[in-house]
Design a protein around this motif. Structure first.
Motif, mmCIF file in Angstrom:
data_model
loop_
_atom_site.group_PDB
_atom_site.id
_atom_site.type_symbol
_atom_site.label_atom_id
_atom_site.label_comp_id
_atom_site.label_asym_id
_atom_site.label_seq_id
_atom_site.Cartn_x
_atom_site.Cartn_y
_atom_site.Cartn_z
ATOM 1 N N ILE A 190 18.134 -38.215 -1.447
ATOM 2 C CA ILE A 190 17.877 -39.157 -2.550
ATOM 3 C C ILE A 190 18.597 -38.688 -3.806
ATOM 4 C CG2 ILE A 190 16.096 -40.035 -4.134
ATOM 5 C CD1 ILE A 190 14.189 -40.121 -1.675
ATOM 6 N N LEU A 191 18.506 -37.397 -4.114
ATOM 7 C CA LEU A 191 19.190 -36.865 -5.289
ATOM 8 C C LEU A 191 20.694 -37.092 -5.192
ATOM 9 C CD1 LEU A 191 17.246 -33.507 -5.792
ATOM 10 C CD2 LEU A 191 17.114 -35.569 -7.210
ATOM 11 N N THR A 192 21.242 -36.904 -3.998
ATOM 12 C CA THR A 192 22.666 -37.124 -3.795
ATOM 13 C C THR A 192 23.024 -38.596 -4.013
ATOM 14 O OG1 THR A 192 22.763 -35.295 -2.215
ATOM 15 C CG2 THR A 192 24.556 -36.897 -2.127
ATOM 16 N N LEU A 193 22.177 -39.488 -3.510
ATOM 17 C CA LEU A 193 22.416 -40.930 -3.667
ATOM 18 C C LEU A 193 22.446 -41.365 -5.125
ATOM 19 C CD1 LEU A 193 20.228 -42.824 -1.041
ATOM 20 C CD2 LEU A 193 22.690 -43.062 -1.383
ATOM 21 N N ILE A 194 21.493 -40.879 -5.903
ATOM 22 C CA ILE A 194 21.392 -41.354 -7.293
ATOM 23 C C ILE A 194 22.200 -40.500 -8.267
ATOM 24 C CG2 ILE A 194 19.161 -42.450 -6.895
ATOM 25 C CD1 ILE A 194 17.870 -40.115 -8.407
ATOM 26 N N ALA A 195 22.910 -39.514 -7.758
ATOM 27 C CA ALA A 195 23.712 -38.662 -8.639
ATOM 28 C C ALA A 195 24.810 -39.461 -9.339
ATOM 29 C CB ALA A 195 24.315 -37.499 -7.855
ATOM 30 N N LEU A 196 25.374 -40.438 -8.658
ATOM 31 C CA LEU A 196 26.487 -41.205 -9.223
ATOM 32 C C LEU A 196 26.048 -42.462 -9.957
ATOM 33 C CD1 LEU A 196 29.069 -40.854 -6.338
ATOM 34 C CD2 LEU A 196 28.988 -39.605 -8.495
ATOM 35 N N GLN A 197 24.949 -43.060 -9.496
ATOM 36 C CA GLN A 197 24.478 -44.272 -10.178
ATOM 37 C C GLN A 197 22.984 -44.446 -9.965
ATOM 38 O OE1 GLN A 197 26.730 -47.415 -8.246
ATOM 39 N NE2 GLN A 197 24.942 -48.016 -7.052
ATOM 40 N N ALA A 198 22.338 -45.010 -10.967
ATOM 41 C CA ALA A 198 20.907 -45.295 -10.889
ATOM 42 C C ALA A 198 20.674 -46.367 -9.822
ATOM 43 C CB ALA A 198 20.391 -45.768 -12.238
ATOM 44 N N MET A 199 19.558 -46.239 -9.122
ATOM 45 C CA MET A 199 19.242 -47.178 -8.045
ATOM 46 C C MET A 199 17.770 -47.551 -8.082
ATOM 47 S SD MET A 199 21.320 -45.348 -4.902
ATOM 48 C CE MET A 199 21.235 -46.729 -3.771
ATOM 49 N N THR A 200 17.473 -48.728 -7.555
ATOM 50 C CA THR A 200 16.082 -49.164 -7.423
ATOM 51 C C THR A 200 15.486 -48.510 -6.170
ATOM 52 O OG1 THR A 200 16.641 -51.059 -6.045
ATOM 53 C CG2 THR A 200 16.608 -51.418 -8.446
ATOM 54 N N PRO A 201 14.166 -48.440 -6.099
ATOM 55 C CA PRO A 201 13.551 -47.876 -4.894
ATOM 56 C C PRO A 201 13.970 -48.608 -3.611
ATOM 57 C CG PRO A 201 11.934 -48.057 -6.631
ATOM 58 C CD PRO A 201 13.183 -48.739 -7.129
ATOM 59 N N ASN A 202 14.099 -49.938 -3.682
ATOM 60 C CA ASN A 202 14.522 -50.696 -2.496
ATOM 61 C C ASN A 202 15.941 -50.333 -2.075
ATOM 62 O OD1 ASN A 202 12.109 -52.060 -2.127
ATOM 63 N ND2 ASN A 202 12.722 -53.770 -3.421
ATOM 64 N N ALA A 203 16.838 -50.193 -3.046
ATOM 65 C CA ALA A 203 18.224 -49.822 -2.736
ATOM 66 C C ALA A 203 18.274 -48.420 -2.129
ATOM 67 C CB ALA A 203 19.087 -49.898 -3.994
ATOM 68 N N ILE A 204 17.437 -47.532 -2.640
ATOM 69 C CA ILE A 204 17.369 -46.167 -2.088
ATOM 70 C C ILE A 204 16.832 -46.233 -0.659
ATOM 71 C CG2 ILE A 204 16.252 -43.912 -2.294
ATOM 72 C CD1 ILE A 204 16.270 -44.426 -5.390
ATOM 73 N N ALA A 205 15.738 -46.983 -0.468
ATOM 74 C CA ALA A 205 15.095 -47.082 0.849
ATOM 75 C C ALA A 205 16.040 -47.654 1.900
ATOM 76 C CB ALA A 205 13.828 -47.928 0.753
ATOM 77 N N ASP A 206 16.959 -48.534 1.482
ATOM 78 C CA ASP A 206 17.919 -49.127 2.423
ATOM 79 C C ASP A 206 18.804 -48.070 3.090
ATOM 80 O OD1 ASP A 206 16.959 -51.640 1.948
ATOM 81 O OD2 ASP A 206 18.572 -52.213 0.556
ATOM 82 N N ASN A 207 18.893 -46.882 2.488
ATOM 83 C CA ASN A 207 19.735 -45.809 3.019
ATOM 84 C C ASN A 207 19.008 -44.895 3.997
ATOM 85 O OD1 ASN A 207 22.480 -45.801 1.420
ATOM 86 N ND2 ASN A 207 20.865 -46.365 -0.017
#
Length: 108
Positions: free
Chosen positions: A19-36
């Motif tokens: 999760i930290l790696t995902l949001i390191a470049l851009q802010a994301m919503t919980p749903n967008a994070i969960a999609d990964n």
């Protein structure tokens, strides 16, 4: 009384590190994070709550959505803690290089 979570326990979990790696470049919503992830939205929310409690991520409300982003200052604290060990490793590697170089010279 709120129990203070340890940031190292938080980053010990592979999903939270991802999760930290995902949001390191851009802010994301919980749903967008969960999609990964191949997990439930509730599970991702739990991970986000732990990361937020440890101040590794911050929340920002934009309209009806909440966006999560990396808290750079807290990540710097982790880096500073690790840096003390990095210096030890580098010293040990440099000393090993010197020993190996001396051994090679002695063989000649």
């Amino acid at each position: 009384m709120i129990e203070r979570r340890d940031i190292f326990q938080a980053i010990a979990d592979p999903t939270r590190r991802a999760i930290l790696t995902l949001i390191a470049l851009q802010a994301m919503t919980p749903n967008a994070i969960a999609d990964n992830f191949n997990t439930t939205r509730q599970s991702v929310s739990k991970h986000l709550r732990i990361l937020t409690e440890c101040q590794l991520v911050k929340q920002e409300q934009q309209g009806r959505e909440i966006y999560y982003s990396l808290e750079i200052e807290k990540m710097k604290e982790i880096d500073q803690w690790l840096n003390q060990f990095r210096k030890i490793w580098e010293t040990n590697f440099n000393q090993l290089d010197e020993v190996l170089s001396t051994m090679k010279k002695q063989k000649k």
